[in-house]
Structure formats: structure tokens, C-alpha cells
Design an enzyme around this catalytic site. Structure first.
Site, PDB file in Angstrom:
ATOM      1  CB  SER A   1      -0.902   0.033   1.235  1.00 33.45           C
ATOM      2  OG  SER A   1      -1.524   1.303   1.313  1.00 33.45           O
ATOM      3  CG  ASP A   9      -7.338   7.573   0.413  1.00 36.07           C
ATOM      4  OD1 ASP A   9      -6.646   7.687  -0.621  1.00 36.07           O
ATOM      5  OD2 ASP A   9      -7.530   6.495   0.998  1.00 36.07           O
ATOM      6  CD  GLU A  44      -7.923   4.003  -5.112  1.00 42.44           C
ATOM      7  OE1 GLU A  44      -7.216   4.799  -4.460  1.00 42.44           O
ATOM      8  OE2 GLU A  44      -8.058   2.804  -4.824  1.00 42.44           O
TER       9      GLU A  44
HETATM   10 ZN   LIG Z   1      -5.789   5.787  -0.920  1.00 43.11          ZN
END
Ligand SMILES: [Zn+2]
Length: 284
Positions: free
Chosen positions: A197, A206, A252
Site C-alpha cells: 500500500s 485520500d 481513484e
Molecule cells: Zn488511498
């Protein structure tokens, strides 16, 4: 007589230095061995791209040619880039540890992982003006993020961190939950395996706008603000639409990676992913 001694010593020192330079040069050049006659023909199939770029690996030549057969419409540069990334192998195969620990140019993707105990240096809390709870980033990324969020606020928009640094073990908990809910194949399209990650680098946020759920971020005015401004603060949209086959992730709109202003501008102007940038300009 004394003079002669010094002349001889000088010649000796120069010879030793020249030998050292040659040895080091040879070592650096190992991956760029001069091709044998039989490979010349193979290189011509790639339009001798090896002469035009400095990230061509002669030891990958057969892999390049196999990939070209599979994807005949790709340019020679894209073939080399993708094979160097490892994309001719399935995700999570032929993986290697990341060797840019604690640098803002660190690459983490489905072929390059972080050690289980890796915690980046200088993790710092993001101001709660721009965060929903305690979130941490590497200091340089935190400073840049706060500047960006403050400017967005001045322009009338809200940008909040909803996730930033995540430890290996936290990611393991997330990923394991997704796998038990959706199965491994689906979970792999949207969640990273522990160690893989990018959030573990402390260089990633995010975000949402405080009104819509993060996975609707693309529909917000804040998303358009980010499209036009994020790179000015050193952030890039890490998993863009249309590049899923390179990044290995679904698009994303909410996940941004800090890479510094210079690299972010270059990536923005050239419509690259960080993976492609890394292979061409950092790894080589
Ligand atoms: Zn993320």
C-alpha cells in the site's frame, strides 16, 4: 633523482586512478552490455530503441519481444516501460523490495513492496483544520498538503484528509476484511495487500469535500480544483482513469500522492503515471 621519484609516483597514481575508473564504469555498464550479433536482429524488431533511451535493459530483450507480440499496437517506448515495471508478469509476481525508503521518489506498487516494519521518518500530524481525525504524513508532504488545503479554502472549497499514513498491520486488517467480504480477486482491484500500500509511505492522502462520500469525489467541484491545482503543491492523482492496466488499480479520484512540485508538474504535462515516470527517470 628526487624529481624522478616524484614523477614516477605521479605516473603510478594516475595509472591506479585510471584502472579504478575503468572498473567502476564496467560495473555501472553491466546491464547495458554490448549486444551479440544474434541479438542485433532482435533489436531491429524494436526499431533499435535501445540507442534512444537509457532505461533499456538488454537482459530483458526476450521479454520485450514477447510483450510486443502480445501487444503489437504499443509503442516501443511503452513496451520497454511496461516490461521494466514487471507488467509482463501477473500482479504480485516477481516482486522486489522498494529501494527508495524515506525518499519522496519512493515507488510502491503491485511489484514493489515495503518491509513489514517500515515506518517513514518524520511522520507529523496534519492540522485538524483539514483532517477528520488524527492523520499523519511525512513532514514535507504534510506542509504541502496544508498549503494546498488552505488555498482551496481561500478559493471557497473544502478538502479534508480522510486517510493518510497507514501501517503495515492496519493495511493487513483492511485487506483481510475486504477479502473475506468480496473474495481475493475483487479485493485486489481496489485494495492493496499489506506491504504494497502506498499509504505506508506517509506520502499519500485520500480526501473528500466533507459533504459527499469519498468515492463520489469525482463529482465534486473540489475534484476539478484538484485537477487544476494539485500539481502546483507537488501532488498527483495516483490512479488515473484509463491507466488501470499500468497502475493495477481502479481509477481513484480521491487518492493523491506527494512527489514534489517538479515531478508533479512533469507528470501532469506528460500525462504519465508515477510508475512510468519512475521507470524512465528514476530507476533506469
Ligand atoms: Zn488511498
Amino acid at each position: 633523482m628526487k624529481k624522478l621519484f616524484w614523477y614516477l609516483l605521479l605516473i603510478f597514481v594516475v595509472l591506479v586512478m585510471l584502472t579504478l575508473i575503468l572498473v567502476v564504469d564496467k560495473k555501472l555498464d553491466n546491464k547495458k552490455e554490448v549486444p551479440q550479433d544474434q541479438t542485433k536482429e532482435k533489436l531491429s524488431l524494436l526499431n533499435n530503441i535501445d540507442k534512444k533511451i537509457d532505461y533499456f535493459h538488454y537482459n530483458y530483450l526476450d521479454r520485450y519481444l514477447d510483450y510486443q507480440k502480445k501487444y503489437p499496437n504499443l509503442s516501443d517506448i511503452d513496451i520497454v516501460t511496461r516490461v521494466n515495471l514487471g507488467l509482463d508478469q501477473p500482479f504480485y509476481q516477481n516482486t522486489k523490495p522498494s529501494n527508495e525508503l524515506n525518499k519522496i521518489t519512493i515507488l510502491v506498487n503491485k511489484y514493489t513492496y515495503l518491509p513489514e516494519d517500515y515506518v517513514p521518518n518524520n511522520l507529523t500530524k496534519v492540522s485538524n483544520l483539514f483532517s477528520t481525525s488524527t492523520r499523519e504524513l511525512v513532514y514535507e508532504a504534510k506542509e504541502a498538503f496544508e498549503k494546498m488545503a488552505a488555498q482551496a479554502q481561500e478559493d471557497g472549497y473544502t478538502i479534508r484528509v480522510i486517510s493518510a499514513y497507514r501501517s503495515y498491520h492496519y493495511q493487513k486488517g483492511l485487506y483481510d476484511n475486504y477479502v473475506s467480504r468480496d473474495g481475493i480477486d475483487i479485493a485486489d482491484t481496489y485494495s492493496a495487500r499489506p506491504g504494497y500500500s502506498e499509504h505506508q509511505t506517509g506520502l499519500v492522502v485520500d480526501i473528500d469535500n466533507g459533504k459527499l462520500d469519498f468515492n463520489h469525489f469525482e463529482e465534486t467541484e473540489e475534484f476539478h480544483w484538484m485537477e487544476n491545482n494539485a500539481y502546483l503543491y507537488g501532488f498527483i492523482l495516483r490512479y488515473p482513469k484509463g491507466k488501470e492496466d499500468i497502475t493495477g488499480y481502479d481509477y481513484e479520484a480521491w487518492h493523491y500522492r506527494y512527489v514534489g512540485k517538479e515531478i508533479a508538474s512533469f507528470i501532469q504535462q506528460n500525462n504519465l503515471t508515477f510508475d512510468e515516470y519512475y521507470v524512465r527517470y528514476i530507476e533506469k
